[in-house]
Design an enzyme around this catalytic site. Sequence first.
Site, PDB file in Angstrom:
ATOM      1  N   HIS A 150       0.808  -1.229   0.000  1.00 56.45           N
ATOM      2  CA  HIS A 150       0.000   0.000   0.000  1.00 56.45           C
ATOM      3  C   HIS A 150       0.844   1.283   0.000  1.00 56.45           C
ATOM      4  O   HIS A 150       0.363   2.337   0.403  1.00 56.45           O
ATOM      5  CB  HIS A 150      -0.952   0.042   1.205  1.00 56.45           C
ATOM      6  N   GLY A 201      -0.662  -2.718  -5.311  1.00 57.53           N
ATOM      7  CA  GLY A 201      -1.779  -3.650  -5.149  1.00 57.53           C
ATOM      8  C   GLY A 201      -3.118  -2.968  -4.968  1.00 57.53           C
ATOM      9  O   GLY A 201      -4.157  -3.573  -5.210  1.00 57.53           O
ATOM     10  N   HIS A 262     -11.890  -7.060  -5.849  1.00 58.83           N
ATOM     11  CA  HIS A 262     -12.084  -6.088  -4.769  1.00 58.83           C
ATOM     12  C   HIS A 262     -12.759  -4.826  -5.310  1.00 58.83           C
ATOM     13  O   HIS A 262     -12.232  -4.143  -6.180  1.00 58.83           O
ATOM     14  CB  HIS A 262     -10.700  -5.767  -4.188  1.00 58.83           C
ATOM     15  N   GLU A 314     -13.791  -8.689  -0.042  1.00 62.80           N
ATOM     16  CA  GLU A 314     -14.504  -7.414  -0.259  1.00 62.80           C
ATOM     17  C   GLU A 314     -14.817  -7.232  -1.736  1.00 62.80           C
ATOM     18  O   GLU A 314     -14.598  -6.162  -2.333  1.00 62.80           O
ATOM     19  CB  GLU A 314     -13.650  -6.253   0.267  1.00 62.80           C
ATOM     20  N   GLU A 330     -19.246  -2.200   1.127  1.00 68.29           N
ATOM     21  CA  GLU A 330     -18.380  -1.362   1.976  1.00 68.29           C
ATOM     22  C   GLU A 330     -18.655   0.115   1.699  1.00 68.29           C
ATOM     23  O   GLU A 330     -18.850   0.519   0.552  1.00 68.29           O
ATOM     24  CB  GLU A 330     -16.913  -1.695   1.686  1.00 68.29           C
ATOM     25  N   CYS A 332     -16.622   2.512   1.702  1.00 66.81           N
ATOM     26  CA  CYS A 332     -15.611   3.019   0.763  1.00 66.81           C
ATOM     27  C   CYS A 332     -15.958   2.656  -0.680  1.00 66.81           C
ATOM     28  O   CYS A 332     -15.619   3.400  -1.607  1.00 66.81           O
ATOM     29  CB  CYS A 332     -14.233   2.442   1.080  1.00 66.81           C
ATOM     30  N   CYS A 407     -10.586   2.533   7.157  1.00 63.52           N
ATOM     31  CA  CYS A 407     -10.567   3.224   5.853  1.00 63.52           C
ATOM     32  C   CYS A 407     -11.825   4.056   5.639  1.00 63.52           C
ATOM     33  O   CYS A 407     -11.770   5.134   5.049  1.00 63.52           O
ATOM     34  CB  CYS A 407     -10.399   2.218   4.725  1.00 63.52           C
ATOM     35  N   CYS A 408     -12.978   3.529   6.123  1.00 65.47           N
ATOM     36  CA  CYS A 408     -14.245   4.186   5.776  1.00 65.47           C
ATOM     37  C   CYS A 408     -14.474   5.527   6.491  1.00 65.47           C
ATOM     38  O   CYS A 408     -14.874   6.493   5.826  1.00 65.47           O
ATOM     39  CB  CYS A 408     -15.420   3.263   6.044  1.00 65.47           C
TER      40      CYS A 408
HETATM   41 ZN   LIG Z   1     -13.571   1.383   3.855  1.00 66.65          ZN
END
Ligand SMILES: [Zn+2]
Length: 646
Positions: A150, A201, A262, A314, A330, A332, A407-408
């Site tokens: 990441h 990725g 994803h 996900e 999700e 996001c 993350c969200c």
């Molecule tokens: Zn998220």
Amino acid sequence: MTEANVRATGPIRLGGTAGTTLRPATGAAITGGLWAERRRVNREISIPGAWDRLHEAGNFHNLELAAGRASGEYVNELPFLDSDVYKWLEAVGWVLADPDLAPERAAGLRSQLDETEKLLRAAPQPDGYLDSHFQVRFPGERFVQLPWGHELYCAGHLVQAAVAVHRTTGDDGLLRIARRVADLVVESFGPEPGRVDGVCGHPEIETALVELYRETGEPSYLARARYFIDRRGHGLLGDARFGPQYWQDHQPIREAPSVEGHAVRQLYLLAGVADVHLEDGDPSLLDAATRLWTEMVATKVYLTGGIGAHHKDEAFGDPYELPNERSYCETCAAISSIMFCWRMLIITAEAKYADLLERTLYNGFLAGLSLDGQHYIYANPLQVREGHVTSGTDGDYARVPWFSCACCPPNVMRTLASLEHYVLLGGDRRAALHQYIPGRYTAEVGDAPVTLEVETDYPWSGAISIRVVSTPTHPWALAVRIPDWVGGASLIVDGVPAQTAPQEGWWVVDRQWSSGDQIELTLPMEPRFTRADPRLDVARGSVALEYGPLVYCFEAADNTEHRLDDVAVDVTAPLETAPADPALGMVTEIRATGRARTHRPDAWWPYRPVDEAYPEPDSPVRLTAVPYYTWGNRGVGAMRIWVPTT
Ligand SMILES: [Zn+2]
């Protein structure tokens, strides 16, 4: 169109030579209604509160370690903790331009921003490399753990934060830090000998580098964004843990027939594809984006606009595989869809992109944040069963203050904080109003500003008043979107019914406008039942309730007489609207009638021979539905969107 492009102040500012049908607004303020309230909560509670959450969760600690200012271990196994800080910083950047931000709150956020910037100045290595996970846990190692590292994902979020802060405040401190990181990415990757020929990725750097190109005019950022898109899908990541679809590494984007893997990775990548097309006009990128959007919408989007049917990875499921209780959706992923749709709308001016943007915004996205602004939900189900036991962990169906993989929450914050830019677009000789949110919006029509004032109680009412505040002296066309769910819209301009009719989702009035001109748009808004394609097994024989852009759900909190898995709704009986439980705010509820099934007490297991019928639902029942985005704010309980019919 150079001048018109460079004045935009939101998340997209097109480059001077971008070829496009529409352009983002150059001025925008939301002044009332549902979104003003959500943005108030974001500005006063969520964003300031995130400072504490990010400290408690160790995100700042990790950066302190990288800066040599703290001792101890890197907190959390996940490598992308820095990105949560950056997304929050981006939200701070946008919210500092919010005219409703009180001076004392602005000062508080400003000092948090300054403190963070100081930390980010101290944290990088001498050549600008900045990634606390690798600096602390793998010193000296960089750009070798590309599938899961990441690094470029984090760099992308740093760039977006820096662009936001620079765009709204003019301060370039954070931008200088981000540019060193971006320059290092540009110098380290590429087809040239001695460089890393690879991709990250998790897509994200693509759209970020395009925006950095727009902000700085430096063409190497755009070139590298294009390189990352071109090289993706050639198996460069070669990581078998999740399979190549997970990384969007299974097929070059120009060849892919369907969205796979994803969901957030897929749609961040597609947002980047649309961005590169916007700047360099490559038609093969637009072909790919259009094809994948179309396939996704036809077979892989939930009624809420949510995407991602599998908790595992996900990921997108198969076509029409859209389970209700196990929908992943999700938060996001909803945001990534909004980003992609907005770019496609700008490129094509096709209303369908604004339709999905709206559906996702009001439902799949907004459900991700609790009404109090202090709790979040990671996966957004369309149904929670009676007897569901909540574990309170990431991905479970209960609202929690923060996640271990957070993350969200800051993604919600940055989206709400920049939402005013997602309402009006300008074009060579038209202004396109595609969302109905009270406020004042300016777009460039040609090179001259048009300012509109919008008053409405949308989404609770379909009456929308639009006033032309300022206009160029030449004729231009006002295009207002007629959402796909509307039947029989009406448009009155200065007291006279419009002589034209809606076409392909837009109602266009082309004339010489004067300031003070008044437009009354009415989108008839009645509660309505919606059916699903029969291939969607989980919704067969069922209906959902919708009202305007809102998807409704039935919650145990409002339906106490019967278990929600025993009820069926009568689609022939009239529906009524009424004010909902005040705990949900100024919200309209929908009342329906139906029947409830009584089970035989001696049924020992839930199956029987085909010729032996189950009892039909027989006892009359009143049913109450509330907007899906408000679900789960009154404790844990059953909820469902799709309900069988009597
Ligand atoms: Zn998220």
